[in-house]
Write a protein that holds these residues in place. Structure first.
Motif, PDB file in Angstrom:
ATOM      1  N   SER A  47      -6.832  30.083  11.541  1.00 51.58           N
ATOM      2  CA  SER A  47      -7.834  30.130  10.170  1.00 51.58           C
ATOM      3  C   SER A  47      -8.271  30.831   9.823  1.00 51.58           C
ATOM      4  O   SER A  47      -9.080  31.142   8.477  1.00 51.58           O
ATOM      5  N   GLU A  51     -11.416  35.810   8.987  1.00 49.23           N
ATOM      6  CA  GLU A  51     -12.952  35.855   9.074  1.00 49.23           C
ATOM      7  C   GLU A  51     -13.645  37.208   9.994  1.00 49.23           C
ATOM      8  O   GLU A  51     -14.154  37.579   9.532  1.00 49.23           O
ATOM      9  N   ARG A  54     -12.732  40.022  10.218  1.00 53.00           N
ATOM     10  CA  ARG A  54     -13.942  41.106   8.280  1.00 53.00           C
ATOM     11  C   ARG A  54     -15.172  40.810   9.661  1.00 53.00           C
ATOM     12  O   ARG A  54     -15.783  41.962   9.610  1.00 53.00           O
ATOM     13  N   TYR A  88      -1.845  42.647   5.473  1.00 52.64           N
ATOM     14  CA  TYR A  88      -1.667  42.421   4.204  1.00 52.64           C
ATOM     15  C   TYR A  88      -2.949  42.660   3.492  1.00 52.64           C
ATOM     16  O   TYR A  88      -2.711  42.865   2.460  1.00 52.64           O
TER      17      TYR A  88
ATOM     18  N   HIS B 165     -15.909  31.597   1.453  1.00 54.89           N
ATOM     19  CA  HIS B 165     -14.833  32.003   2.046  1.00 54.89           C
ATOM     20  C   HIS B 165     -14.496  33.629   1.494  1.00 54.89           C
ATOM     21  O   HIS B 165     -14.147  33.603  -0.089  1.00 54.89           O
ATOM     22  N   ARG B 166     -15.154  35.132   1.988  1.00 55.50           N
ATOM     23  CA  ARG B 166     -14.302  35.734   1.705  1.00 55.50           C
ATOM     24  C   ARG B 166     -13.208  36.663   1.889  1.00 55.50           C
ATOM     25  O   ARG B 166     -12.972  36.789   3.041  1.00 55.50           O
ATOM     26  N   SER B 167     -13.086  36.645   0.526  1.00 54.75           N
ATOM     27  CA  SER B 167     -11.160  36.820   0.945  1.00 54.75           C
ATOM     28  C   SER B 167     -11.148  39.017   1.112  1.00 54.75           C
ATOM     29  O   SER B 167     -12.395  39.114   0.757  1.00 54.75           O
ATOM     30  N   ALA B 168     -10.336  39.419   1.149  1.00 50.88           N
ATOM     31  CA  ALA B 168     -10.260  40.995   1.158  1.00 50.88           C
ATOM     32  C   ALA B 168      -9.343  41.533   0.667  1.00 50.88           C
ATOM     33  O   ALA B 168      -8.771  42.720   1.029  1.00 50.88           O
ATOM     34  N   ASN B 170      -6.223  41.806  -2.887  1.00 47.94           N
ATOM     35  CA  ASN B 170      -4.911  41.172  -2.534  1.00 47.94           C
ATOM     36  C   ASN B 170      -4.981  40.510  -4.322  1.00 47.94           C
ATOM     37  O   ASN B 170      -5.291  38.766  -3.743  1.00 47.94           O
ATOM     38  N   ILE B 172      -2.675  38.614  -5.385  1.00 44.05           N
ATOM     39  CA  ILE B 172      -1.874  37.260  -5.579  1.00 44.05           C
ATOM     40  C   ILE B 172      -2.608  36.334  -4.871  1.00 44.05           C
ATOM     41  O   ILE B 172      -2.213  35.066  -5.133  1.00 44.05           O
ATOM     42  N   CYS B 173      -3.697  36.348  -4.529  1.00 46.52           N
ATOM     43  CA  CYS B 173      -4.602  35.639  -4.219  1.00 46.52           C
ATOM     44  C   CYS B 173      -5.093  34.667  -5.256  1.00 46.52           C
ATOM     45  O   CYS B 173      -5.334  33.862  -5.132  1.00 46.52           O
ATOM     46  N   ALA B 182      -3.478  31.656   2.178  1.00 48.06           N
ATOM     47  CA  ALA B 182      -4.859  32.702   3.045  1.00 48.06           C
ATOM     48  C   ALA B 182      -5.640  32.462   3.300  1.00 48.06           C
ATOM     49  O   ALA B 182      -6.395  32.510   4.524  1.00 48.06           O
ATOM     50  N   LEU B 183      -6.397  30.915   2.583  1.00 47.57           N
ATOM     51  CA  LEU B 183      -7.270  30.272   3.110  1.00 47.57           C
ATOM     52  C   LEU B 183      -6.656  29.921   4.891  1.00 47.57           C
ATOM     53  O   LEU B 183      -8.261  29.334   5.631  1.00 47.57           O
ATOM     54  N   GLU B 184      -5.583  29.829   5.020  1.00 46.03           N
ATOM     55  CA  GLU B 184      -5.469  29.581   6.142  1.00 46.03           C
ATOM     56  C   GLU B 184      -4.758  30.257   7.599  1.00 46.03           C
ATOM     57  O   GLU B 184      -4.402  29.765   8.446  1.00 46.03           O
ATOM     58  N   GLY B 185      -5.557  31.494   6.990  1.00 44.91           N
ATOM     59  CA  GLY B 185      -5.429  32.937   7.743  1.00 44.91           C
ATOM     60  C   GLY B 185      -4.686  32.843   8.033  1.00 44.91           C
ATOM     61  O   GLY B 185      -4.158  33.513   8.849  1.00 44.91           O
ATOM     62  N   LYS B 186      -3.185  33.358   6.762  1.00 44.80           N
ATOM     63  CA  LYS B 186      -2.159  33.473   7.068  1.00 44.80           C
ATOM     64  C   LYS B 186      -1.937  34.700   5.878  1.00 44.80           C
ATOM     65  O   LYS B 186      -2.549  34.062   4.975  1.00 44.80           O
ATOM     66  N   ARG B 187      -0.712  35.144   6.477  1.00 43.31           N
ATOM     67  CA  ARG B 187       0.016  35.928   4.782  1.00 43.31           C
ATOM     68  C   ARG B 187      -0.747  35.130   3.277  1.00 43.31           C
ATOM     69  O   ARG B 187       0.408  34.485   3.039  1.00 43.31           O
ATOM     70  N   ALA B 188      -0.865  35.756   2.361  1.00 42.32           N
ATOM     71  CA  ALA B 188      -1.021  35.291   0.927  1.00 42.32           C
ATOM     72  C   ALA B 188       0.241  35.615   0.481  1.00 42.32           C
ATOM     73  O   ALA B 188       0.324  36.289  -0.389  1.00 42.32           O
ATOM     74  N   VAL B 189       1.188  34.916   0.236  1.00 43.54           N
ATOM     75  CA  VAL B 189       2.318  34.952   0.010  1.00 43.54           C
ATOM     76  C   VAL B 189       2.396  33.177  -0.565  1.00 43.54           C
ATOM     77  O   VAL B 189       2.463  31.897  -0.527  1.00 43.54           O
TER      78      VAL B 189
END
Lengths: 188, 433
Positions: A47, A51, A54, A88, B165-168, B170, B172-173, B182-189
């Motif tokens: 997970s 991070e 980044r 992504y 949690h800072r996103s990057a 997109n 769709i998040c 996305a929080l689980e570290g996956k593609r945000a689908v």
């Protein structure tokens, strides 16, 4: 909107298919320390992927193939899985970028307030198109979704700074200031 | 009587209210009161208060919380997630709350986490909001130091940690199940629903995802009660709301106003009316993914169901004004390009339909359209509509297209008839003078 693949990218893909690189960069102690600090905040190591990317990007400017492999190895997740995340998110850079990344807002309110004309002006000034970096390596121009400052449209970000109510004059000033700043910093 | 609970600590200067200033105006009293209540009573209070989700969907917040399993045999780990991924075109309200009064969000999250039984909470914030993320982290530190977060809060058995949690990027998040991926570290689908996140969300545990502004409503609702909260609204809906206006108005901005404030009042009084020489042609009432409304709708109150019955959505409550010098086809093209780029590519109507709609709109805007293009575009919008896609992105994207075709049909026809964008011609002529 068609997805055009640039000829250089095709060449790069063909080359890497013929000669796959397995070189791996080393993560620095500072990077490892910062990534490990994140572990306690999430349920598992996988997970922390975004991070970790980044954090490493903060130190290195962008994520090379070698860096990607190092991070995936450190987190013990497949490199393809990490790559699927890296490609992504638009703020993770898989190509080198300039010292200053310009995020130009192209959303509805900025468009109404004339961002297209300002974009033309910016592109002429920097002599680059969106996605490109200036020859001196200082600026990369990217188009971005709504930056959430619509009452002060048009807006853009340069690095971490917001610039609001943009005009031809203010864009000139912002770019010249940044150029001067980086000229001062250069060793010669 | 307190009428501006969301912005009472926000002054003209761009500084964040620190914990001292926050407490002076009654801050963390709601949290203290909540800790003496049973979690189920808080859920009921929020439900009866009539707070509806401020992220756009307008679902009753307490009702959403009530779907989280509770009791001894429910999963011991639960999560609260604050959706701070503000990226809806034309939306600029959550940034203000987080940058200027971060403790209000922290307090709201503490109460929400306690109500649903979560001991870990995340603020999922878009990567571009550096200042907001820094100020929130500082507020979390201040609250921890005063024992308002952490272990055994205020001598109770309740513990809570909040992480930023800072996103990057997109868009769709903002969709809650994509956000969880996305929080689980996956593609945000997005994920298939059911199961809904309240039952199986982050890492498979019961999870509530609430918008920033929604959570900022909680502290004062708990402190001052249901009757006070309901009385804030002028119409059907309860509470106050951050409304905003952008576009060619004299005084664009954000204001906290009662729910049910008429649109005319927001645009003409608060935003100062149209800039000189411009007329209002239409507006998007709540961000880029809502249907256009026209001048006939100006007297409607900003209430969820009223705007819904008028054929649009209140969405985020931030109005984008379309003036009579701006081409509606061009604006719809701008919005559709955005949605096409932000599609996650998971399902066909969105992945293929949006770029197709962009091509038709480009053709029209460049004066290369044919009369049949209008029907083709209508059909395209219908195919991207509700029920045909995996999540709400494409149906949202279809809203400005379908409504523009109704409201501004003549402008679309003019593009075909004149073989060019009539608005560009006008702009060129005035620039030449």
């Amino acid at each position: 909107m068609t997805s055009m693949i640039e000829p250089e990218v095709v060449e790069l893909m063909e080359r890497s298919n013929k000669h796959p690189s397995t070189a791996e960069a080393q993560l620095t102690e500072a990077e490892i320390e910062e990534i490990e600090r994140e572990f306690s905040r999430y349920e598992d190591k996988a997970s922390v992927g975004l991070e970790a990317l980044r954090i490493v990007q903060k130190h290195r400017g962008w994520i090379s193939d070698e860096t990607l492999r190092a991070v995936s190895n450190f987190l013990q997740i497949p490199v393809a899985q990490l790559e699927s995340v890296a490609t992504y998110f638009q703020l993770i850079f898989r190509q080198p970028v300039g010292k200053e990344v310009i995020l130009l807002c192209k959303s509805a309110s900025c468009w109404i307030m004339g961002c297209s004309r300002l974009q033309q002006k910016l592109q002429n000034k920097l002599q680059i198109a969106p996605g490109q970096t200036t020859a001196d390596g200082i600026f990369t121009l990217l188009e971005t979704p709504c930056l959430g400052d619509c009452d002060k449209a048009p807006v853009m970000m340069v690095g971490e700074e917001m610039h609001r109510n943009l005009t031809d004059e203010s864009i000139d000033k912002i770019i010249e200031n940044k150029k001067a700043h980086h000229a001062d910093q250069s060793p010669d | 009587m307190l009428t501006n609970p969301l912005t009472k600590n926000i002054g003209p200067e761009n500084i964040a209210a620190d914990i001292e200033r926050y407490r002076e105006s009654g801050g963390y009293r709601g949290w203290s009161k909540a800790l003496e209540m049973a979690p189920g009573d808080i859920v009921k209070m929020v439900q009866d208060g009539g707070l509806r989700g401020r992220g756009g969907a307008g679902f009753n917040t307490g009702l959403k919380w009530s779907f989280v399993p509770r009791g001894a045999d429910s999963p011991s780990i639960k999560y609260l997630v604050c959706n701070a991924d503000e990226m809806e075109p034309g939306t600029f309200k959550d940034r203000l709350l987080m940058e200027r009064d971060p403790h209000l969000l922290i307090e709201g999250m503490a109460i929400a986490a306690y109500a649903i039984g979560a001991h870990t909470a995340y603020i999922f914030i878009r990567g571009e909001y550096h200042l907001a993320a820094e100020r929130l982290e500082q507020a979390i530190d201040e609250a921890r130091q005063e024992g308002l977060l952490g272990n055994s809060i205020r001598g109770t058995e309740f513990s809570l940690e909040i992480f930023v949690h800072r996103s990057a990027g997109n868009y769709i998040c903002g969709e809650e199940t994509a956000l969880l991926n996305a929080l689980e570290g996956k593609r945000a689908v997005p994920r298939a629903k059911p199961p809904f996140p309240q039952v199986s969300g982050l890492w498979g545990k019961p999870t509530v995802v609430n918008n920033v502004e929604t959570l900022c409503n909680i502290p004062n609702l708990i402190e001052h009660g249901i009757d006070w909260y309901r009385s804030l609204g002028r119409g059907e809906d309860a509470g106050s709301k951050l409304f905003g206006v952008s576009g060619r108005v004299k005084n664009p901005g954000t204001w906290e106003l009662p729910m049910g404030t008429p649109i005319r009042e927001i645009i003409e009084q608060h935003a100062g009316g149209m800039c000189d020489g411009y007329q209002l042609k239409g507006f998007l009432p709540g961000g880029g993914s809502t249907d256009f409304l026209g001048p006939d709708h100006l007297d409607l109150p900003m209430d969820y169901d009223v705007i819904g019955k008028a054929g649009s959505r209140m969405g985020t409550g931030t109005i984008i004004v379309l003036d009579d010098h701006t081409c509606p086809v061009g604006l719809v093209l701008n919005l559709t390009r955005f949605f096409a780029r932000e599609s996650c590519g998971w399902c066909t109507p969105c992945r293929d339909g949006l770029p197709w709609a962009v091509q038709i709109l480009e053709r029209l805007e460049n004066g290369e359209g044919v009369p049949e293009d209008l029907d083709l575009l209508r059909e395209q919008a219908r195919r991207m509509g509700p029920g045909n896609t995996f999540c709400a992105l494409a149906p949202g994207a279809a809203e400005p297209i379908q409504s523009a075709l109704k409201l501004f049909e003549q402008d679309f026809i003019d593009h075909v008839m004149h073989g060019c964008c009539p608005f560009e011609k006008v702009a060129e002529a005035s620039a030449a003078v």
